[in-house]
Design a protein around this motif. Structure first.
Motif, mmCIF file in Angstrom:
data_model
loop_
_atom_site.group_PDB
_atom_site.id
_atom_site.type_symbol
_atom_site.label_atom_id
_atom_site.label_comp_id
_atom_site.label_asym_id
_atom_site.label_seq_id
_atom_site.Cartn_x
_atom_site.Cartn_y
_atom_site.Cartn_z
ATOM 1 N N VAL A 48 59.121 18.393 28.311
ATOM 2 C CA VAL A 48 59.973 18.048 27.181
ATOM 3 C C VAL A 48 61.381 17.679 27.649
ATOM 4 C CG1 VAL A 48 60.775 20.400 26.707
ATOM 5 C CG2 VAL A 48 60.624 18.748 24.850
ATOM 6 N N SER A 49 61.828 18.247 28.749
ATOM 7 C CA SER A 49 63.140 17.862 29.275
ATOM 8 C C SER A 49 63.089 16.441 29.828
ATOM 9 C CB SER A 49 63.614 18.839 30.359
ATOM 10 O OG SER A 49 62.747 18.845 31.471
ATOM 11 N N MET A 50 61.967 16.052 30.454
ATOM 12 C CA MET A 50 61.822 14.672 30.907
ATOM 13 C C MET A 50 61.745 13.726 29.714
ATOM 14 S SD MET A 50 61.728 12.452 33.286
ATOM 15 C CE MET A 50 61.557 13.445 34.789
ATOM 16 N N ARG A 115 58.080 22.385 20.861
ATOM 17 C CA ARG A 115 57.676 22.993 22.135
ATOM 18 C C ARG A 115 57.902 24.508 22.110
ATOM 19 N NH1 ARG A 115 56.395 20.756 26.984
ATOM 20 N NH2 ARG A 115 55.629 19.147 25.573
ATOM 21 N N LEU A 116 58.937 24.953 21.403
ATOM 22 C CA LEU A 116 59.147 26.397 21.273
ATOM 23 C C LEU A 116 57.997 27.056 20.519
ATOM 24 C CD1 LEU A 116 62.974 26.595 20.463
ATOM 25 C CD2 LEU A 116 61.832 27.522 22.488
ATOM 26 N N LEU A 117 57.475 26.331 19.525
ATOM 27 C CA LEU A 117 56.363 26.867 18.736
ATOM 28 C C LEU A 117 55.036 26.778 19.488
ATOM 29 C CD1 LEU A 117 57.269 25.363 15.231
ATOM 30 C CD2 LEU A 117 57.607 27.720 16.024
ATOM 31 N N HIS A 118 54.940 25.798 20.404
ATOM 32 C CA HIS A 118 53.684 25.601 21.156
ATOM 33 C C HIS A 118 54.013 25.433 22.648
ATOM 34 C CE1 HIS A 118 53.203 23.905 17.044
ATOM 35 N NE2 HIS A 118 52.066 24.588 17.075
ATOM 36 N N PRO A 119 54.447 26.506 23.307
ATOM 37 C CA PRO A 119 54.873 26.394 24.714
ATOM 38 C C PRO A 119 53.696 26.189 25.669
ATOM 39 C CG PRO A 119 54.887 28.683 24.019
ATOM 40 C CD PRO A 119 54.574 27.877 22.793
ATOM 41 N N PHE A 169 73.579 10.926 33.606
ATOM 42 C CA PHE A 169 73.762 11.488 34.950
ATOM 43 C C PHE A 169 73.577 13.001 34.926
ATOM 44 C CE2 PHE A 169 76.616 13.064 38.355
ATOM 45 C CZ PHE A 169 76.002 12.460 39.443
ATOM 46 N N VAL A 170 74.251 13.641 33.969
ATOM 47 C CA VAL A 170 74.118 15.098 33.835
ATOM 48 C C VAL A 170 72.685 15.473 33.480
ATOM 49 C CG1 VAL A 170 74.886 17.112 32.511
ATOM 50 C CG2 VAL A 170 76.533 15.360 33.162
ATOM 51 N N THR A 171 72.091 14.679 32.580
ATOM 52 C CA THR A 171 70.711 14.947 32.159
ATOM 53 C C THR A 171 69.745 14.862 33.338
ATOM 54 O OG1 THR A 171 71.151 14.061 29.953
ATOM 55 C CG2 THR A 171 68.856 14.195 30.638
ATOM 56 N N ASN A 172 69.898 13.835 34.158
ATOM 57 C CA ASN A 172 68.991 13.648 35.296
ATOM 58 C C ASN A 172 69.053 14.829 36.269
ATOM 59 O OD1 ASN A 172 68.105 11.098 34.413
ATOM 60 N ND2 ASN A 172 69.847 10.086 35.382
ATOM 61 N N ILE A 173 70.266 15.298 36.527
ATOM 62 C CA ILE A 173 70.414 16.457 37.418
ATOM 63 C C ILE A 173 69.775 17.698 36.782
ATOM 64 C CG2 ILE A 173 72.077 18.022 38.465
ATOM 65 C CD1 ILE A 173 73.989 15.669 38.756
ATOM 66 N N SER A 174 70.074 17.892 35.493
ATOM 67 C CA SER A 174 69.551 19.065 34.797
ATOM 68 C C SER A 174 68.031 19.063 34.726
ATOM 69 C CB SER A 174 70.129 19.129 33.379
ATOM 70 O OG SER A 174 71.536 19.197 33.409
ATOM 71 N N VAL A 175 67.451 17.894 34.435
ATOM 72 C CA VAL A 175 65.993 17.796 34.340
ATOM 73 C C VAL A 175 65.343 18.073 35.684
ATOM 74 C CG1 VAL A 175 64.082 16.187 33.958
ATOM 75 C CG2 VAL A 175 65.990 16.261 32.354
ATOM 76 N N GLY A 176 65.922 17.509 36.747
ATOM 77 C CA GLY A 176 65.371 17.770 38.077
ATOM 78 C C GLY A 176 65.376 19.248 38.415
ATOM 79 N N ILE A 177 66.496 19.919 38.116
ATOM 80 C CA ILE A 177 66.603 21.356 38.391
ATOM 81 C C ILE A 177 65.620 22.141 37.519
ATOM 82 C CG2 ILE A 177 68.132 23.357 38.216
ATOM 83 C CD1 ILE A 177 70.458 21.504 38.937
ATOM 84 N N LEU A 189 60.069 27.996 29.433
ATOM 85 C CA LEU A 189 61.252 28.069 28.585
ATOM 86 C C LEU A 189 62.451 27.353 29.218
ATOM 87 C CD1 LEU A 189 62.441 29.192 25.972
ATOM 88 C CD2 LEU A 189 63.057 31.279 27.232
ATOM 89 N N ILE A 190 62.500 27.326 30.553
ATOM 90 C CA ILE A 190 63.595 26.628 31.239
ATOM 91 C C ILE A 190 63.619 25.160 30.851
ATOM 92 C CG2 ILE A 190 64.489 25.911 33.488
ATOM 93 C CD1 ILE A 190 63.390 28.478 34.665
ATOM 94 N N ASP A 191 62.439 24.553 30.802
ATOM 95 C CA ASP A 191 62.312 23.148 30.423
ATOM 96 C C ASP A 191 62.867 22.918 29.017
ATOM 97 O OD1 ASP A 191 61.290 20.457 30.905
ATOM 98 O OD2 ASP A 191 59.730 20.933 29.441
ATOM 99 N N VAL A 192 62.568 23.828 28.105
ATOM 100 C CA VAL A 192 62.999 23.699 26.711
ATOM 101 C C VAL A 192 64.514 23.874 26.584
ATOM 102 C CG1 VAL A 192 62.803 24.700 24.406
ATOM 103 C CG2 VAL A 192 60.773 24.480 25.848
ATOM 104 N N VAL A 193 65.065 24.856 27.303
ATOM 105 C CA VAL A 193 66.506 25.121 27.234
ATOM 106 C C VAL A 193 67.306 23.916 27.721
ATOM 107 C CG1 VAL A 193 68.376 26.509 28.210
ATOM 108 C CG2 VAL A 193 66.291 27.625 27.399
ATOM 109 N N VAL A 194 66.855 23.290 28.800
ATOM 110 C CA VAL A 194 67.555 22.099 29.320
ATOM 111 C C VAL A 194 67.512 20.967 28.301
ATOM 112 C CG1 VAL A 194 67.477 20.282 31.075
ATOM 113 C CG2 VAL A 194 67.245 22.672 31.745
#
Length: 309
Positions: A48-50, A115-119, A169-177, A189-194
């Motif tokens: 979901v972050s991607m 995604r929170l409802l269906h992780p 730019f910020v999103t790309n770094i965050s998604v990669g991490i 949950l990390i994916d959802v938080v980002v």
């Protein structure tokens, strides 16, 4: 009393226009490349972050197209129906961009809720990490070029475009991490938080762009530092008794400056006109792409009007 004629915009605008067009084309090229890569990465990873990053890049393409059209329109010379030029097309584009950004933030937020409802855990996260790395490099290069163009042109449209790609730019770094941590520690949950963080960042970006664009559309005065500089130039010119009723605004690349300048009432009309032209030229040296209109006064406000005949 005499109104001197506006001075034409400096020919440096041609170079500014070329840089703005190049920046617009570069942003569209990067956006198309990133959309293709992120679409593939999202299909492989189901992240979901991607997906939020893909939405952001898709939005970048739409807004870059708007910017390209707006820049072409804004650089169109003044005509009989638009005596002050077409510079506000940039601000109109900024308002449209802000709307698209806010809408995309809402879409990402809805996806996050689902995604929170269906992780579930992401797949093939290494593909997403590689795509994010490529996106970071491309976006960094584009931002460097856009920063150079903005420094040279002060373009509102390119500035709005740069705001999108800063987010990207910020999103790309965050998604990669997030993909790395989510795969490494098996924490979806990390994916959802980002993704939620990206949505919040988009909202802030939309507000900033909208506020700047609306200021231009509403003819907000130039920054106080620039106004002080203009008053200083006019007031320090030999023969000037006073300067008042200054009004300023901007539209695209052009600044519009109007003021009343007071000379001695005994000064001849021709001499006053020559001195007015001299003041305009001094202002244009400091603000090359400005249009300056001076109203010549023989008296200050409140002074008795005494005939010199």
């Amino acid at each position: 009393m005499v109104d001197t004629h506006p001075v034409p915009v400096n020919t440096g605008s041609a170079e500014a226009g070329r840089l703005m067009r190049l920046a617009s084309l570069a942003s569209m090229t990067v956006a198309v490349t990133l959309i293709a890569a992120k679409t593939a990465a999202w299909l492989f990873t189901d992240s979901v972050s991607m997906l939020s990053s893909l939405v952001d890049s898709s939005l970048d393409l739409v807004t870059s197209l708007i910017t390209f059209v707006a820049i072409r329109q804004a650089l169109t010379p003044a005509d009989e129906d638009h005596r002050f030029g077409h510079g506000k097309a940039e601000a109109l584009a900024g308002v449209a961009q802000a709307g698209f950004i806010a809408a995309s933030a809402g879409g990402v937020a809805l996806t996050v809720v689902d995604r929170l409802l269906h992780p579930h855990q992401v797949r093939d996260e290494h593909i997403g990490i590689a795509v994010s790395a490529v996106a970071v490099v491309l976006t960094f290069g584009l931002l460097a070029f856009q920063r150079y163009v903005i420094k040279r042109t002060k373009s509102l449209a390119v500035g709005a475009d740069m705001a999108h790609y800063t987010t990207d730019f910020v999103t790309n770094i965050s998604v990669g991490i997030s993909l790395f941590l989510s795969g490494r520690f098996d924490l979806p949950l990390i994916d959802v938080v980002v993704a939620l963080g990206v949505a919040a960042y988009l909202v802030v970006s939309a507000w900033s762009i909208a506020r700047t664009s609306i200021d231009m559309l509403m003819d907000r005065e130039l920054p106080e530092e620039e106004r002080r500089r203009i008053l200083e130039i006019a007031s320090n010119h030999p023969g000037v008794r006073n300067v008042h009723d200054m009004r300023t605004r901007s539209a695209g690349l052009t600044k519009f400056i109007q003021m009343h300048v007071v000379f001695e009432p005994t000064m001849s009309l021709g001499r006053a006109h020559v001195m007015g032209d001299s003041i305009e030229q001094e202002i244009l040296q400091a603000f090359p792409d400005a249009e300056v209109i001076l109203h010549i006064d023989p008296w200050n406000d409140g002074e008795p009007r005494v005939s010199t005949a």
